[in-house]
Design an enzyme around this catalytic site. Structure first.
Site, short mmCIF file in Angstrom:
data_model
loop_
_atom_site.label_atom_id
_atom_site.label_comp_id
_atom_site.label_asym_id
_atom_site.label_seq_id
_atom_site.Cartn_x
_atom_site.Cartn_y
_atom_site.Cartn_z
NE ARG A 35 -2.97 -1.90 -5.36
CZ ARG A 35 -3.57 -1.30 -4.34
NH1 ARG A 35 -2.88 -0.59 -3.48
NH2 ARG A 35 -4.85 -1.41 -4.16
NE ARG A 63 -7.85 0.55 -7.09
CZ ARG A 63 -7.48 1.34 -6.09
NH1 ARG A 63 -8.37 1.83 -5.28
NH2 ARG A 63 -6.21 1.66 -5.93
NE ARG A 75 -14.01 -5.30 -6.86
CZ ARG A 75 -15.03 -5.26 -6.01
NH1 ARG A 75 -16.09 -6.01 -6.22
NH2 ARG A 75 -14.98 -4.50 -4.93
CG ASP A 121 -5.55 -6.06 -0.51
OD1 ASP A 121 -5.56 -5.21 -1.42
OD2 ASP A 121 -5.47 -5.76 0.69
CE1 TYR A 170 -5.70 -0.16 5.02
CE2 TYR A 170 -3.39 -0.80 4.96
CZ TYR A 170 -4.45 -0.12 4.41
OH TYR A 170 -4.29 0.61 3.28
C1 LIG Z 1 -0.12 -5.63 -4.69
C2 LIG Z 1 -1.60 -5.40 -4.49
C3 LIG Z 1 -2.20 -4.72 -3.40
N1 LIG Z 1 -3.56 -4.68 -3.61
C4 LIG Z 1 -3.85 -5.28 -4.80
C5 LIG Z 1 -2.64 -5.79 -5.33
C6 LIG Z 1 -2.54 -6.70 -6.57
C7 LIG Z 1 -2.69 -5.97 -7.84
C8 LIG Z 1 -1.46 -5.36 -8.41
O1 LIG Z 1 -0.68 -4.69 -7.71
O2 LIG Z 1 -1.22 -5.53 -9.59
C9 LIG Z 1 -5.18 -5.43 -5.39
C10 LIG Z 1 -6.26 -4.53 -4.98
N2 LIG Z 1 -6.56 -4.11 -3.70
C11 LIG Z 1 -7.70 -3.32 -3.73
C12 LIG Z 1 -8.15 -3.23 -5.06
C13 LIG Z 1 -9.43 -2.54 -5.52
C14 LIG Z 1 -10.55 -3.36 -5.06
C15 LIG Z 1 -11.87 -3.05 -5.68
O3 LIG Z 1 -12.59 -2.22 -5.14
O4 LIG Z 1 -12.19 -3.67 -6.69
C16 LIG Z 1 -7.28 -3.98 -5.85
C17 LIG Z 1 -7.37 -4.22 -7.33
C18 LIG Z 1 -8.34 -2.71 -2.55
C19 LIG Z 1 -7.46 -2.03 -1.59
N3 LIG Z 1 -6.53 -2.66 -0.79
C20 LIG Z 1 -5.87 -1.72 -0.06
C21 LIG Z 1 -6.37 -0.44 -0.40
C22 LIG Z 1 -5.87 0.89 0.15
C23 LIG Z 1 -6.82 1.44 1.14
C24 LIG Z 1 -6.30 2.66 1.84
O5 LIG Z 1 -6.26 3.73 1.23
O6 LIG Z 1 -5.93 2.53 3.00
C25 LIG Z 1 -7.39 -0.62 -1.33
C26 LIG Z 1 -8.28 0.41 -1.94
C27 LIG Z 1 -4.79 -2.06 0.87
C28 LIG Z 1 -3.55 -2.35 0.13
N4 LIG Z 1 -3.37 -3.35 -0.81
C29 LIG Z 1 -2.09 -3.33 -1.28
C30 LIG Z 1 -1.40 -2.31 -0.59
C31 LIG Z 1 0.08 -2.04 -0.73
C32 LIG Z 1 0.36 -1.17 -1.89
C33 LIG Z 1 -0.06 0.26 -1.74
O7 LIG Z 1 0.38 0.92 -0.80
O8 LIG Z 1 -0.82 0.70 -2.60
C34 LIG Z 1 -2.31 -1.68 0.28
C35 LIG Z 1 -2.04 -0.52 1.22
C36 LIG Z 1 -1.43 -4.22 -2.25
#
Ligand SMILES: Cc1c2[nH]c(c1CCC(=O)O)Cc1[nH]c(c(CCC(=O)O)c1C)Cc1[nH]c(c(CCC(=O)O)c1C)Cc1[nH]c(c(CCC(=O)O)c1C)C2
Length: 365
Positions: A33, A37, A46, A84, A162
């Site tokens: 990640r 954020r 964003r 994502d 999910y």
């Molecule tokens: C690899 C990746 C992910 N998401 C994002 C990336 C690319 C950015 C990077 O890693 O550099 C952007 C990525 N994805 C998201 C964001 C924030 C979005 C925003 O509000 O702007 C970003 C930058 C949103 C997101 N997307 C997800 C969540 C988690 C929700 C929960 O708690 O169940 C969230 C909050 C699902 C998600 N997404 C991802 C996972 C696997 C990794 C992990 O376990 O953390 C998971 C579970 C993978």
């Protein structure tokens, strides 16, 4: 579409060499990640675009992928495409929105197996997710060979969870109830996600991804018995089929990483299912992991992401201890034990990156 031959040559191949298990001069480092954020420059972009609009606009996804690379320069040895894991449920026909402060929300999650009829029958993955391929190809060019680029997916179990929970969940009780109430339909759904995942990963490599990571973020919510039944066979199928398909298409046999968060019990099994690298969360001691995996795979990780809140001294001390614990003989890709948290100071991450690079080079001299 560009062919691999037309991409700028790679200047830093440390991550690729380490992922293949070669002896390298220091542990490469990248951060799960890393694009996102905690970076003020992410929020600048964003505020004018929705999350999935960014994912679907290759120029924006590329810009965000490059942000940490531009900020940290040679302190990072890898990049990961901005996207994502939930783009696959979208490709299957479910609507997902990203709500500020809440995370992902499915408008109409799966409730009973009757809802499976709402999923698309034959998914044209290249058409549905072509925007990710375009982002990868563009990013490979804009990276100018500074570091290699990861493609990724969420593992079938994590995505299924999910799709049923409709978003984040503390207990996963809705998704888990399917495992016992509807085992046949559960296996059908996991297989469907697996088939799409294989197409999608092959497409990402064709587009220019140089490594692949599978995120099974909710693996540790399953008992060892259920993990072996509902997750392991599918992540194994993914590595096996992706490699077959890459070979058939004359595409590079890229290193693959499995991150099954919380699944300490599966460590031994994870070394035998076709992945080059096993990513560890912070609850696993590196020396223990080395022993259990018998040096068959490269290990990735694994500092607790919360140490980045602990001040420079704690970061340096913990990072130094981690690098020593993985050992001087290599087979280590440094990372955190899970994604970097959204409220971390970017300067704290810099201290971690600097410490890992310095200490790891010192002990391998
Ligand atoms: C690899 C990746 C992910 N998401 C994002 C990336 C690319 C950015 C990077 O890693 O550099 C952007 C990525 N994805 C998201 C964001 C924030 C979005 C925003 O509000 O702007 C970003 C930058 C949103 C997101 N997307 C997800 C969540 C988690 C929700 C929960 O708690 O169940 C969230 C909050 C699902 C998600 N997404 C991802 C996972 C696997 C990794 C992990 O376990 O953390 C998971 C579970 C993978």
């Amino acid at each position: 579409m560009s062919t691999a031959e037309s991409f700028p040559p790679l200047k830093n191949d440390l991550l690729l060499r380490a992922a293949r298990g070669e002896k390298v001069e220091r542990a490469p480092i990248w951060i799960m990640r890393q694009a996102g954020r905690y970076l003020p420059e992410f929020h600048e972009v964003r505020k004018n675009h929705s999350f999935f609009e960014i994912c679907r606009t290759p120029e924006l996804a590329c810009e965000l992928t490059l942000q940490p690379i531009d900020r940290y320069g040679t302190l990072l040895d890898g990049s990961i495409i901005f996207s994502d894991i939930l783009v696959i449920p979208q490709a299957l026909g479910l609507e997902v929105e990203m709500i500020a402060g809440r995370g992902p929300v499915f408008n109409d999650p799966l409730v009973t197996p009757d809802d499976l009829s709402r999923l698309k029958k034959d998914v044209d993955v290249d058409k549905e997710l072509g925007y990710v391929y375009d982002a990868i190809t563009l990013t490979r060019h804009k990276l100018e060979g500074r570091v290699p680029l990861f493609g990724f997916i969420g593992a079938p179990w994590t995505l299924m969870a999910y799709m049923i929970e409709g978003g984040g969940s503390k207990t996963l009780s809705k998704a888990k109830s399917w495992l016992w109430k509807y085992p046949t339909e559960t296996h059908g759904l996991l297989q469907k996600i697996t088939d799409v995942s294989v197409d999608f990963l092959v497409g990402q490599v064709r587009a220019g991804a140089q490594l692949l990571q599978v995120f099974d973020s909710w693996a540790g919510e399953l008992s060892p018995y259920d993990f072996n039944k509902f997750s392991l066979p599918y992540i194994q199928q993914i590595s096996t089929k992706v490699r077959q398909r890459l070979a058939e298409a004359n595409l590079p046999d890229v290193p693959m990483v499995i991150f099954a968060k919380g699944a300490w019990f599966a460590l031994e099994d994870l070394t035998d299912i076709g992945y080059n690298v096993v990513s560890l969360d912070w609850t696993i001691d590196p020396a223990y992991a080395r022993k259990v995996t018998k040096d068959k795979v490269v290990l990735q990780g694994n500092m607790d992401p919360s140490v980045l809140y602990g001040g420079d001294e704690a970061i340096r001390e913990t990072a130094t201890r981690m690098v020593h614990a993985f050992g001087k003989d290599g087979k280590h890709i440094a990372n955190l034990g899970h994604g970097i948290l959204p409220t971390v100071d970017p300067e704290a991450l810099k201290v971690y990156l600097e410490t890992v690079q310095r200490v790891s080079a010192e002990i391998r001299k």
